[in-house]
Design an enzyme around this catalytic site. Structure first.
Site, PDB file in Angstrom:
ATOM      1  N   GLU A 195       0.832  -1.210   0.000  1.00  0.00           N
ATOM      2  CA  GLU A 195       0.000   0.000   0.000  1.00  0.00           C
ATOM      3  C   GLU A 195       0.859   1.250   0.000  1.00  0.00           C
ATOM      4  OE1 GLU A 195      -3.133  -0.221   2.943  1.00  0.00           O
ATOM      5  OE2 GLU A 195      -4.026  -1.978   1.967  1.00  0.00           O
ATOM      6  N   GLU A 318      -5.078  -8.709  -0.698  1.00  0.00           N
ATOM      7  CA  GLU A 318      -5.898  -8.392   0.477  1.00  0.00           C
ATOM      8  C   GLU A 318      -7.347  -8.267   0.018  1.00  0.00           C
ATOM      9  OE1 GLU A 318      -4.747  -5.343   3.264  1.00  0.00           O
ATOM     10  OE2 GLU A 318      -2.604  -5.725   2.944  1.00  0.00           O
TER      11      GLU A 318
END
Length: 514
Positions: A195, A318
């Site tokens: 991220e 994810e």
């Protein structure tokens, strides 16, 4: 392109026939072209809440809970039954604050850090590289290591690769041997940051793509003869520009996988209770979960533009449902219950991944134990399997099987004047020639009848398993660990070589054809 059209129709067909009508589902068993990678069924273990400590790892000195080198034996056996193909670690956001050398050597000498992302607790680094990679060997699964780009260095990541993978003599290989491991683990999967657009450094796509190229260059040398699978920190949900920039700016010789993260969330500021929710909450959660079809389709289209030969995998590392934490628990630990709503999220999402097997080669449910949409919950010596665990086990028949394209007109699940596609289907043929079909009905109140028809298979019989319950809110507890559990499915019949099935409300069914 025929396959893509078929799959889009299956997920978002515009037909909204009445629930009493029988839906024709055509499974093109002559057209199988792509393999459903077993790695789509991967899991995720972050240093977050009670996932590692008081989850996987109870410590070598624990005499109350049977363990191997501190790792719970019951969790190992449960995950082996799932056929977990890969396990991602140590994060997540934690990965970009994690310095791997803090987690090797004598445990009493390891430094502590504060886990600033998840609860502000002190991390003592007692579970480190050796513990995780040895645990993966117990699980018979491949490790997927997330490298620290946000607060780390290129040299630090190079050293980690050398420590885990180098067979000959080198400073890092020698250090590994000093710490008790002679043979390398040969870790294949490496994430380069996590991220990067957020907790991994709040970088722009342009900046991260340059950082990625630098890390990827030194990670594997001239030609990547070692076969390392390098995964770029990809987009959040519908950030298509991020994917576009990375696919354009990163040399394709430097990348094997592009990540994507998407959670089924109603509202980040009001996520709803994990178990005490209304049908409105359920509908909104499913609305978010079903966005995965559009996200995978559109990110894949961007990747197709720059990578028409389909060499770079889309890695959804994810995904899952995210709700408010259980009352009385640390908000930073993300501990939530797991209900029939999670069954619907898992079933539809896995069908999406299966149906996009051409591009989606890897995925990781978040997370394995005691965090978010976990497959296992623990309470000291007690352990329970969640409804999501059972979906993952039912679906593992698709691992490394050949995808069979599916075509049908969907029906609507309608609530408060809004509609969602009620049905989700995927199918495959395994190496033994057995065809498996996974069916999901997300409708909260209506059952739906389907007629499964095949191009070549003449159905003589079938065996089925169903996962459903009386209420959407039903879940397993330590007092009642089998409230939601798979049962034999018999509500089908064979007529003229076709299979006619009735799917109850909010149910997942997997059928093996004879």
């Amino acid at each position: 392109m025929k396959t893509h059209t078929i799959l889009f129709t299956a997920a978002f067909g515009l037909s909204a026939l009445c629930s009493e009508a029988q839906q024709k589902v055509t499974i093109h068993d002559k057209e199988g072209e792509y393999t459903i990678s077993k790695h789509i069924y991967g899991h995720f273990a972050e240093h977050l809440g009670r996932c590692i400590y008081d989850g996987f790892y109870v410590g070598e000195e624990n005499k109350a809970i049977p363990n191997t080198a501190g790792v719970r034996n019951d969790i190992v056996e449960a995950l082996k039954a799932l056929k977990v193909p890969n396990l991602r670690w140590p994060g997540g956001c934690f990965a970009d604050t994690y310095h791997w050398k803090d987690g090797i050597g004598p445990k009493e000498d390891r430094p502590t850090i504060v886990n600033q992302w998840w609860g502000g607790v002190t991390e003592d680094n007692s579970f480190g590289t050796h513990d995780f990679l040895n645990m993966c060997e117990l699980l018979e699964t491949e490790p997927y290591l997330s490298g620290n780009v946000g607060s780390g260095t290129v040299q630090e990541l190079i050293d980690w690769v050398q420590y885990t993978n180098h067979e000959g003599r080198s400073p890092m290989a020698d250090l590994r041997k000093e710490n008790g491991r002679a043979e390398p683990w040969n870790v294949k999967y490496w994430g380069i940051g996590n991220e990067a657009w957020g907790c991994g450094g709040n970088m722009t796509a342009e900046y991260y793509s340059d950082e990625y190229r630098k890390y990827a260059t030194f990670l594997s040398g001239w030609s990547n003869d070692s076969g390392i699978f390098r995964i770029a920190s990809g987009a959040s949900s519908s950030d298509y520009e991020w994917t576009e920039v990375l696919m354009k700016n990163i040399k394709h010789s430097l990348i094997e996988g592009m990540a994507l993260h998407h959670y089924a969330v109603i509202d980040w500021n009001a996520k709803s209770s994990a178990s005490d929710f209304t049908e409105k909450h359920y509908f909104e959660s499913m609305e978010s979960a079903l966005e995965m079809e559009e996200l995978v389709t559109k990110h894949s289209a961007i990747m197709d533009k720059y990578d028409p030969d389909n060499k770079i995998a889309l890695v959804v590392d994810e995904w899952g449902g995210w709700y408010d934490v259980e009352p009385g628990t640390n908000p930073g630990f993300l501990y939530q219950q797991n209900t029939m709503r999670d069954v619907m999220i898992a079933g539809t999402t896995l069908n999406t991944f299966n149906n996009h097997a051409r591009r989606v080669k890897m995925a990781n449910l978040a997370q394995t134990v005691n965090v978010l949409q976990a497959v296992i919950l623990t309470d000291e010596e007690k352990m329970i399997l969640t409804p999501t665990y059972h979906v993952m086990k039912m679906y593992n028949v698709h691992q490394d099987a050949t995808l069979l394209p599916v075509e049908f007109d969907n029906v609507d699940y309608t609530f408060n004047g809004k509609s969602l596609p009620a049905l989700s289907v995927s199918a495959s043929r395994n190496k033994e020639g057995v065809v498996h079909v996974s069916l999901v009905n997300i409708d909260a109140s209506e059952s739906h009848k389907l007629s499964l028809q095949f191009d070549d298979v003449n159905v003589r019989g079938a065996e089925g398993t169903i996962l459903t319950s009386k209420k959407l809110q039903d879940h397993n507890t330590f007092e009642n660990p089998a409230k939601v559990a798979p049962k034999e499915f018999k509500d089908f019949s064979v007529k003229k070589g076709n299979l006619e099935v009735e799917l109850p409300p909010f149910s997942v069914v997997v059928i093996a054809l004879k």
